[in-house]
Design a protein around this motif. Structure first.
Motif, short mmCIF file in Angstrom:
data_model
loop_
_atom_site.label_atom_id
_atom_site.label_comp_id
_atom_site.label_asym_id
_atom_site.label_seq_id
_atom_site.Cartn_x
_atom_site.Cartn_y
_atom_site.Cartn_z
N THR A 254 37.59 15.21 63.43
CA THR A 254 38.45 14.27 64.13
C THR A 254 37.88 14.60 65.61
OG1 THR A 254 40.34 13.33 64.66
CG2 THR A 254 40.26 15.77 64.41
N SER A 255 38.20 13.35 66.31
CA SER A 255 38.08 13.43 67.78
C SER A 255 39.37 13.19 68.54
CB SER A 255 37.10 12.19 68.33
OG SER A 255 37.73 11.03 68.15
N LYS A 256 40.50 13.50 67.52
CA LYS A 256 41.83 13.27 67.98
C LYS A 256 42.52 14.86 67.73
CE LYS A 256 42.40 8.42 67.70
NZ LYS A 256 43.21 7.37 67.38
N GLY A 257 41.84 15.86 68.16
CA GLY A 257 42.65 17.13 67.74
C GLY A 257 43.80 17.32 68.65
N GLY A 258 43.95 16.60 69.65
CA GLY A 258 45.30 16.58 70.47
C GLY A 258 46.44 16.09 69.55
N SER A 259 46.14 15.49 68.40
CA SER A 259 47.41 14.98 67.55
C SER A 259 48.33 16.12 67.35
CB SER A 259 46.87 14.19 66.66
OG SER A 259 46.07 14.98 65.44
N VAL A 260 47.36 17.47 66.79
CA VAL A 260 48.16 18.54 66.27
C VAL A 260 49.36 18.82 67.47
CG1 VAL A 260 48.03 20.90 65.52
CG2 VAL A 260 46.30 19.19 64.92
N PHE A 261 48.75 18.83 68.76
CA PHE A 261 49.84 19.34 69.84
C PHE A 261 50.80 18.18 70.02
CE2 PHE A 261 50.38 21.78 73.40
CZ PHE A 261 49.61 22.94 73.20
N GLN A 262 50.48 17.06 70.07
CA GLN A 262 51.53 16.05 70.14
C GLN A 262 52.67 16.17 69.17
OE1 GLN A 262 51.94 11.04 70.43
NE2 GLN A 262 49.94 12.18 70.15
N ILE A 263 52.21 16.40 67.78
CA ILE A 263 53.49 16.38 66.79
C ILE A 263 54.17 17.81 67.28
CG2 ILE A 263 53.68 16.59 64.42
CD1 ILE A 263 50.94 15.09 64.07
N ALA A 264 53.45 18.81 67.31
CA ALA A 264 54.22 20.01 67.40
C ALA A 264 55.19 20.28 68.55
CB ALA A 264 53.37 21.16 67.47
N VAL A 265 54.80 19.40 69.70
CA VAL A 265 55.51 19.66 70.89
C VAL A 265 56.63 18.73 71.08
CG1 VAL A 265 55.49 19.25 73.48
CG2 VAL A 265 53.52 20.47 72.47
N ASN A 266 56.20 17.37 70.74
CA ASN A 266 57.41 16.39 70.69
C ASN A 266 58.68 16.83 69.58
OD1 ASN A 266 55.86 14.86 72.42
ND2 ASN A 266 55.49 13.50 70.90
N ASN A 267 58.19 17.51 68.54
CA ASN A 267 59.40 17.67 67.65
C ASN A 267 59.74 19.18 67.55
OD1 ASN A 267 59.32 15.24 66.39
ND2 ASN A 267 57.52 15.60 65.94
N ASN A 268 59.18 20.12 68.38
CA ASN A 268 59.57 21.40 68.70
C ASN A 268 59.65 22.13 67.19
OD1 ASN A 268 60.00 23.90 69.74
ND2 ASN A 268 62.37 23.51 69.91
N LYS A 269 58.74 22.07 66.46
CA LYS A 269 58.70 22.34 64.80
C LYS A 269 57.49 23.29 64.60
CE LYS A 269 62.71 21.56 62.78
NZ LYS A 269 63.60 22.64 62.20
N PRO A 270 57.41 24.38 63.82
CA PRO A 270 56.34 24.97 63.95
C PRO A 270 55.12 24.24 62.92
CG PRO A 270 57.99 25.75 62.44
CD PRO A 270 58.76 25.03 63.30
N ILE A 271 54.10 24.37 63.32
CA ILE A 271 53.08 23.77 62.46
C ILE A 271 52.62 25.19 61.52
CG2 ILE A 271 50.62 22.90 62.35
CD1 ILE A 271 51.20 21.38 64.65
N LEU A 272 52.64 24.94 60.22
CA LEU A 272 52.44 26.08 59.37
C LEU A 272 50.69 25.97 58.91
CD1 LEU A 272 55.48 25.43 57.21
CD2 LEU A 272 55.17 27.07 59.07
N PHE A 273 50.39 24.89 58.63
CA PHE A 273 48.95 24.66 58.10
C PHE A 273 48.12 23.63 58.61
CE2 PHE A 273 51.11 27.37 54.88
CZ PHE A 273 49.85 28.46 54.56
N LEU A 274 46.77 23.71 58.65
CA LEU A 274 46.21 22.42 58.96
C LEU A 274 45.14 22.31 57.97
CD1 LEU A 274 44.85 23.27 62.75
CD2 LEU A 274 46.84 22.14 62.19
#
Length: 297
Positions: A254-274
Motif C-alpha cells: 500500500t501507499s497508504k501506510g498512514g491509515s494504520v496511524f489514523q485508525i489507532a490515534v482517532n480511536n485510542n485503541k491498541p492495534i494488535l496485528f497487521l
C-alpha cells in the motif's frame, strides 16, 4: 533484522519513499516549506486532522539541523501519539481465551482468523474455531479450508442461529480443554442495525457462558485502505459491543501506510496485528517502533 521487520519494510516501501522524497524537498531550500510534507501525509492516509496537528507541532521547532534531525523529530511525535499497549495479543496459554472476530463485509475476517490460528499454534495453543456466519456457505467453506490447513477443529451448524453455534463452541472449548477459541461472525455493514443486534446477541451469549477464569476479547478487523470510513466503522460497532483491539488488513504494497496511524490515534485503541499478504504467515504483531521506522527509516 527479523522476518517481521523485513515484511514491514516491504509493505510500507511506497509510503516510506513518498515521505522520504518530501523531507528531501523540505531541505532543498534554505527556508523549510511544510506544504509538500502535508500533501504526502494526506496522500498516505494519515487524515486531515492528524496531519494538521503534526505539521503544527513540527513548525514549533523550526531549527532543524538536517534531514536526520527532522526525521527523528517526526518519529518522536508519531511514537508519542499512538497507543502502544498491545498486550491483549499476548495471551495466557494456561487459561481459555475466547476471541470474537467481527468487521464489515470484505474486511478480511476469515483470512485473518486463519492467520491468527497459525500464529498462536506456533506459540503452543490448542485452538478451536466456531463458524458463526450461518448466512454464507462460501464463508463457511473458506473457514473450513483454513481449519484444515492449520489442522484445527471447527464447530459449524447451518441449522442453528449464530448465537447457538457460539454457545455450543464455548461449551466444547471448556469441556475439551482448549486454550483459545475464535468466533467467526458474519461480515456486516455497520449501518445494518438488525445484524449489529445479532452480533450483540452472540456477544451476550458468550459472556453469560463463561466465568472469571476465562478471558473474553472482541477484535475488530478493519481494511487498511478504507480511510476515514474505518473510523466510522469503529464508532458504529462500539455502540453494540466493546472493542478490545484492532487488526488492520490488506496493507501489502500500500501507499497508504498512514491509515494504520489514523485508525489507532482517532480511536485510542491498541492495534494488535497487521495483515500484509494472503499467506498464512503474512501477519505481523504490531510494534509501534517497527511500524514508524518502516515509514521513516
Amino acid at each position: 533484522m527479523n522476518i517481521f521487520k523485513n515484511l514491514l519494510k516491504e509493505t510500507f516501501a511506497k509510503t516510506k519513499d513518498n515521505i522520504k522524497s518530501s523531507i528531501k524537498s523540505i531541505f532543498g531550500d534554505t527556508k523549510i516549506n511544510f506544504e509538500d510534507l502535508e500533501e504526502i501525509l494526506l496522500k498516505s492516509d494519515f487524515g486531515l486532522e492528524f496531519t494538521e496537528q503534526i505539521i503544527n507541532e513540527l513548525k514549533k521547532t523550526s531549527n532543524f539541523n538536517d534531514e536526520k534531525d527532522f526525521n527523528n523529530s517526526l518519529k518522536y511525535l508519531l511514537l508519542n501519539k499512538i497507543n502502544k499497549n498491545n498486550s491483549n495479543a499476548d495471551l495466557d496459554i494456561n487459561k481459555l481465551t475466547i476471541i470474537q472476530i467481527f468487521g464489515v463485509n470484505g474486511s478480511g475476517k476469515t483470512t485473518t482468523i486463519g492467520k491468527l490460528t497459525n500464529y498462536y499454534i506456533s506459540k503452543g495453543f490448542k485452538i478451536l474455531i466456531a463458524s458463526c456466519d450461518t448466512f454464507r456457505a462460501a464463508a463457511n467453506e473458506q473457514l473450513k479450508k483454513w481449519a484444515t490447513l492449520n489442522e484445527t477443529k471447527i464447530i459449524e451448524d447451518f441449522s442453528k442461529d449464530p448465537a447457538s453455534v457460539a454457545f455450543e463452541a464455548v461449551k466444547t472449548a471448556k469441556n475439551e480443554k482448549y486454550n483459545l477459541l475464535f468466533i467467526d461472525t458474519a461480515g456486516r455493514l455497520h449501518t445494518n442495525k438488525n445484524l449489529m443486534l445479532e452480533l450483540q446477541k452472540i456477544d451476550n451469549v458468550i459472556t453469560k457462558s463463561i466465568d472469571e477464569n476465562i478471558l473474553k476479547l472482541n477484535w475488530l478487523i478493519v481494511d487498511g485502505n478504507s480511510g476515514q470510513n474505518a473510523n466510522k466503522q469503529y464508532e458504529e460497532f462500539s455502540k453494540f459491543v466493546k472493542i478490545d483491539g484492532l487488526i488492520i488488513t490488506k496493507l501489502d504494497g500500500t501507499s497508504k501506510g498512514g491509515s494504520v496511524f489514523q485508525i489507532a490515534v482517532n480511536n485510542n485503541k491498541p492495534i494488535l496485528f497487521l495483515g500484509i499478504g494472503e499467506k498464512k504467515d503474512n501477519l505481523v504483531k504490531f510494534n509501534p517502533e517497527d511500524y514508524i521506522n518502516s515509514l521513516l527509516e
